[in-house]
Design a protein around this motif. Structure first.
Motif, mmCIF file in Angstrom:
data_model
loop_
_atom_site.group_PDB
_atom_site.id
_atom_site.type_symbol
_atom_site.label_atom_id
_atom_site.label_comp_id
_atom_site.label_asym_id
_atom_site.label_seq_id
_atom_site.Cartn_x
_atom_site.Cartn_y
_atom_site.Cartn_z
ATOM 1 N N LEU A 73 0.794 -1.222 0.000
ATOM 2 C CA LEU A 73 0.000 0.000 0.000
ATOM 3 C C LEU A 73 0.827 1.273 0.000
ATOM 4 O O LEU A 73 0.266 2.375 0.062
ATOM 5 C CB LEU A 73 -0.954 -0.002 1.199
ATOM 6 C CG LEU A 73 -1.960 -1.165 1.236
ATOM 7 C CD1 LEU A 73 -2.844 -1.064 2.459
ATOM 8 C CD2 LEU A 73 -2.793 -1.199 -0.030
ATOM 9 N N GLY A 74 2.149 1.170 -0.085
ATOM 10 C CA GLY A 74 2.967 2.373 -0.125
ATOM 11 C C GLY A 74 4.371 2.093 -0.602
ATOM 12 O O GLY A 74 4.906 1.000 -0.405
ATOM 13 N N GLY A 75 4.980 3.082 -1.265
ATOM 14 C CA GLY A 75 6.350 2.942 -1.742
ATOM 15 C C GLY A 75 6.624 3.908 -2.878
ATOM 16 O O GLY A 75 5.784 4.743 -3.238
ATOM 17 N N SER A 76 7.805 3.826 -3.459
ATOM 18 C CA SER A 76 8.154 4.697 -4.580
ATOM 19 C C SER A 76 7.299 4.399 -5.805
ATOM 20 O O SER A 76 7.196 5.215 -6.720
ATOM 21 C CB SER A 76 9.635 4.531 -4.930
ATOM 22 O OG SER A 76 9.912 3.188 -5.282
ATOM 23 N N GLU A 77 6.674 3.219 -5.804
ATOM 24 C CA GLU A 77 5.631 2.882 -6.757
ATOM 25 C C GLU A 77 4.710 1.873 -6.089
ATOM 26 O O GLU A 77 5.098 1.202 -5.141
ATOM 27 C CB GLU A 77 6.198 2.310 -8.053
ATOM 28 C CG GLU A 77 6.954 1.003 -7.879
ATOM 29 C CD GLU A 77 7.404 0.451 -9.225
ATOM 30 O OE1 GLU A 77 6.919 -0.642 -9.593
ATOM 31 O OE2 GLU A 77 8.223 1.113 -9.887
ATOM 32 N N VAL A 78 3.466 1.800 -6.572
ATOM 33 C CA VAL A 78 2.516 0.828 -6.033
ATOM 34 C C VAL A 78 1.799 0.154 -7.195
ATOM 35 O O VAL A 78 1.539 0.770 -8.229
ATOM 36 C CB VAL A 78 1.482 1.474 -5.086
ATOM 37 C CG1 VAL A 78 2.134 1.903 -3.785
ATOM 38 C CG2 VAL A 78 0.768 2.629 -5.750
#
Length: 307
Positions: A116-121
């Motif tokens: 549900l979160g990060g530099s891309e999802v």
């Protein structure tokens, strides 16, 4: 948390989620829509916004209530209409569009486990395409990848990948109004409808095509740059035709009159025949820029984000 961090937040009702980055809600994915059957219920991405929060989509416009932001759909599928609205029928009175009780629907089945979160999802979704006769015709696996948020450059990107498997007992004929006799009406597949303010905006595409000449071309990308209502300035939506597993080439349905839209059509003027058990794979990309750009500025960006 960096400005390029993406986040997904699901609603309590289990009907939609919001994707945000750089302090802005960029996209809402409604996967259990409250849509009339005549509009062929299906998931859609709306609202859609740039990193500054400017709108780059429209919802249920008066001329085509079944247009909703960015959505994957099909206008002619073995006699059924998964697009919404009337169905084009060659030889019919008027403009050839006839209201029929042939509307299919896409039904959300499940999501695979998500980060549900990060530099891309990325979100992987299973859907059933259910015909007007209440039969499951297509088992779809759909992947939405949100990435490349850059506040300094005012850009973010969405990859849309789908695998459509025929689970019907018979071959599926996947076409468009053009395959049924209406010239330059090859809309089907992944379809983006732009804001009202973008009517008459500039369309440019790979290969030097511009304006009305983009319709029916087969370049790698096409883009529309338009000005906002209410807000100062404008934005650019860059779409990539991407790839298809079918032998039929991806072809652009793109225009800004009478409204702005981009659609890398998988069956613009030639039907796809999908045999039982066979899978059609499509891979597309949309890039949202927080400014209007001309061809000279856009071409290096198009090369940078190329699939």
């Amino acid at each position: 948390m960096s400005d390029t961090h993406f986040r997904i937040d699901h609603d309590a009702a289990g009907s939609q989620f919001v994707v945000s980055a750089a302090g802005t809600d960029l996209a809402t994915y409604v996967y259990r829509p409250d849509t009339p059957l005549e509009e062929s219920p299906k998931p859609y991405l709306y609202p859609l916004r740039t990193l500054s929060g400017a709108p780059v989509g429209v919802y249920r416009p008066w001329d085509h209530r079944w247009h909703k932001g960015l959505q994957m759909t099909w206008s002619h599928l073995s006699g059924d209409n998964f697009w919404g609205g009337p169905t084009f029928q060659q030889g019919a009175p008027g403009h050839g569009y006839v209201w029929q009780e042939n509307h299919g629907r896409q039904v959300h089945r499940a999501f695979e486990p998500q980060d549900l979160g990060g530099s891309e999802v990325s979100v992987v979704q299973g859907l059933d395409w259910i015909s007007s006769r209440d039969e499951v015709w297509i088992d779809e696996t759909r992947t939405l990848r949100f990435h490349s948020a850059d506040p300094a450059d005012g850009v973010w990107a969405l990859d849309f990948t789908t695998a459509l498997t025929n689970v019907h007992r018979a071959p599926l004929e996947m076409g468009s109004p053009s395959t049924h006799g209406r010239p330059n009406a090859g809309y089907t597949g992944l379809f983006w409808r732009g804001p009202r303010a973008w009517t008459g905006a500039d369309v440019i595409a790979d290969g030097g095509h511009e304006g009305d000449a983009v319709m029916g071309t087969r370049g790698a990308w096409a883009a529309i740059a338009g000005e906002h209502d209410e807000l100062d300035g404008g934005a650019t939506v860059l779409a990539y035709a991407g790839t298809t597993s079918a032998s039929t080439p991806l072809t652009w349905f793109a225009r800004t009159s009478a409204f702005a839209c981009l659609n890398p059509s998988p069956a613009f003027d030639t039907e796809i025949k999908l045999e039982p058990g066979e899978t059609l794979r499509l891979d597309h990309r949309f890039v949202f820029l927080d400014r209007m750009v001309d061809r000279r500025e856009l071409e290096p960006i198009a090369e940078e984000f190329a699939l």
